[in-house]
Design an enzyme around this catalytic site. Sequence first.
Site, PDB file in Angstrom:
ATOM      1  N   SER A 193       0.804  -1.229   0.000  1.00 22.23           N
ATOM      2  CA  SER A 193       0.000   0.000   0.000  1.00 22.23           C
ATOM      3  C   SER A 193       0.836   1.279   0.000  1.00 22.23           C
ATOM      4  O   SER A 193       0.860   2.049   0.973  1.00 22.23           O
ATOM      5  CB  SER A 193      -0.968  -0.046   1.172  1.00 22.23           C
ATOM      6  OG  SER A 193      -1.781  -1.174   1.009  1.00 22.23           O
ATOM      7  N   ARG A 208       7.048   6.542  -4.758  1.00 22.95           N
ATOM      8  CA  ARG A 208       7.645   7.152  -3.559  1.00 22.95           C
ATOM      9  C   ARG A 208       7.113   6.424  -2.333  1.00 22.95           C
ATOM     10  O   ARG A 208       5.988   5.936  -2.348  1.00 22.95           O
ATOM     11  CB  ARG A 208       7.279   8.629  -3.472  1.00 22.95           C
ATOM     12  CG  ARG A 208       5.797   8.890  -3.290  1.00 22.95           C
ATOM     13  CD  ARG A 208       5.501  10.369  -3.217  1.00 22.95           C
ATOM     14  NE  ARG A 208       5.350  10.940  -4.540  1.00 22.95           N
ATOM     15  CZ  ARG A 208       4.171  11.082  -5.162  1.00 22.95           C
ATOM     16  NH1 ARG A 208       3.067  10.696  -4.569  1.00 22.95           N
ATOM     17  NH2 ARG A 208       4.100  11.609  -6.355  1.00 22.95           N
ATOM     18  N   ASP A 246      -4.182  -1.477  -0.665  1.00 28.66           N
ATOM     19  CA  ASP A 246      -5.296  -1.727   0.272  1.00 28.66           C
ATOM     20  C   ASP A 246      -6.633  -1.160  -0.228  1.00 28.66           C
ATOM     21  O   ASP A 246      -7.684  -1.761  -0.038  1.00 28.66           O
ATOM     22  CB  ASP A 246      -4.964  -1.213   1.685  1.00 28.66           C
ATOM     23  CG  ASP A 246      -4.437   0.217   1.731  1.00 28.66           C
ATOM     24  OD1 ASP A 246      -4.434   0.887   0.685  1.00 28.66           O
ATOM     25  OD2 ASP A 246      -4.027   0.659   2.823  1.00 28.66           O
TER      26      ASP A 246
END
Length: 513
Positions: A193, A208, A246
């Site tokens: 996630s 990132r 998620d």
Amino acid sequence: MADRPGGTSVTPPTGHTLAFTRSSDQDDLPHATKRYQYIHQGALIATYADSANRKMADHLRKFETMFTLTPQRMRMIVEAFKDALETGLAKRDQVVPMIPTYVFGWPTGKETGNYLAVDLGGTNLRVCLVTLQGDGKFEITQSKYRLSEEQKQDDGQLLFDFCAECLKAFIDLNIESGVIENDAVLPLGFTFSYPCSQDRIDHGELIRWTKGFGAPNTEGHDVVAMFRKSLEKLSVPAEVVALTCDTTGTLIASHYVNPKTKIACIFGTGCNAAYMEYVRDIPKLTALNIDPNAEIAINCEWGAFDSFEHEHLPRTKYDLVIDETSNKPGEQAFEKLISGRYLGEILRLIICELIDEGVIFLGQNTYKVEIPYSFDTAFLSLMESDPTDELLMIIGIFTHFFALETTLAERQFFRALAKLVGRRAARLSACGIAAIVSKMGYLEEGCAVGADGSLYNKYPGFADRVHEGLQDIFGEKGRNIVTYHAEDGSGIGSAIVAAMTKIRKEANLYNDL
Ligand code: GLC
């Protein structure tokens, strides 16, 4: 002084009345600090306590203005948000990346079989064995492992090695107990996630790190390839078939049990949303020649909204400090105002400022509360939900965790502050949901929003405030948009995505995606 039990006065030889109050509500606390205030004969001068209370009231008014979002301001944010969503769909590498996940359409509810799921999301690592039984039914067995702060900053490959080790231990345990067959190589859904740009479902280059992670040698790398390397190294009998996030997992799992679900949100350590988009409305996918009427789940990564430019969101000086002192200044601007990782820190920064200004905790040793990130967002939940008149829960938090005594007035003040910070987070979340609803035209027919995460599940009134925000944005029709506690996206959802992918590939549909 009246509101400070234990207050008393004595007359020293100078003829002045020396009044003092204890900084605690209890008379017999050994370390309570005495605060003195001279009261001249005949003229009643406000005690320190009174003036501190007045200062707190003034401050509260100031904070109310700072943290309150008017409906008009919210609507402006929604418009800017909608533009950001469109831009992310049109072009690659945008601030809000709007990641096509290659999860094509909704599950049928008929998906069956055994799947492994590994969930690397924030606080914990979770490994699961999910048995999909069809008809929206499933069984799940799982183990959780706590991630240390060091692991989050250690070399990326080591993090994946740890995931592989935990999975191996979990599989071995389940083989021993006869749940997993000895020579089985199970398909695995990997819930990772963090924003990854995907060219196909079993690939994802980390754009990132978010949520305080910083493991080097991972950004810009394909995390599936890294995880596969660790699995191979340890000979773990599992085959990664899908990478999900998620939110995507939550979207799919929630729809599996409640087909009215059109949007999924996570309000936890981070915050994000996913929804289903028509391929014809994703210009950046044109070159792939996918049926324009096909649908694809989009992982918005909306936590990045307004990053770098900071044009649209109302940031206070506390938000600026959080941003500037974070490991990723400028990034995740929306998430930093909303998610559980930051809300406690916002309140802590306000508290520290008031300590410096001499408004609270005068004469007490405040070093514990001065430690960055020492004020957990769970404390805000507890403070808001304290049912006692004396606010005993808040006494407990400050004495136990920070060795600080509080007056009732201070506790009421802190609770009011928590409410402002929590309410702003919920109203901003409503802006994000409203942007998707408005872009997709879901307002008239209404839709269900599956939501998960510690903030949504544990923060009292969070959902109500989101709903209230939606009505402030859309008026009465805002009632058509209802959030509800979602299914476990990172476990069940990930398994369903793995199952859908297997079925799609067996049917030779977009085999290379
Ligand atoms: C962060 C991550 C995102 C995730 C969200 C909730 O925003 O970048 O991928 O969905 O946190 O966990």
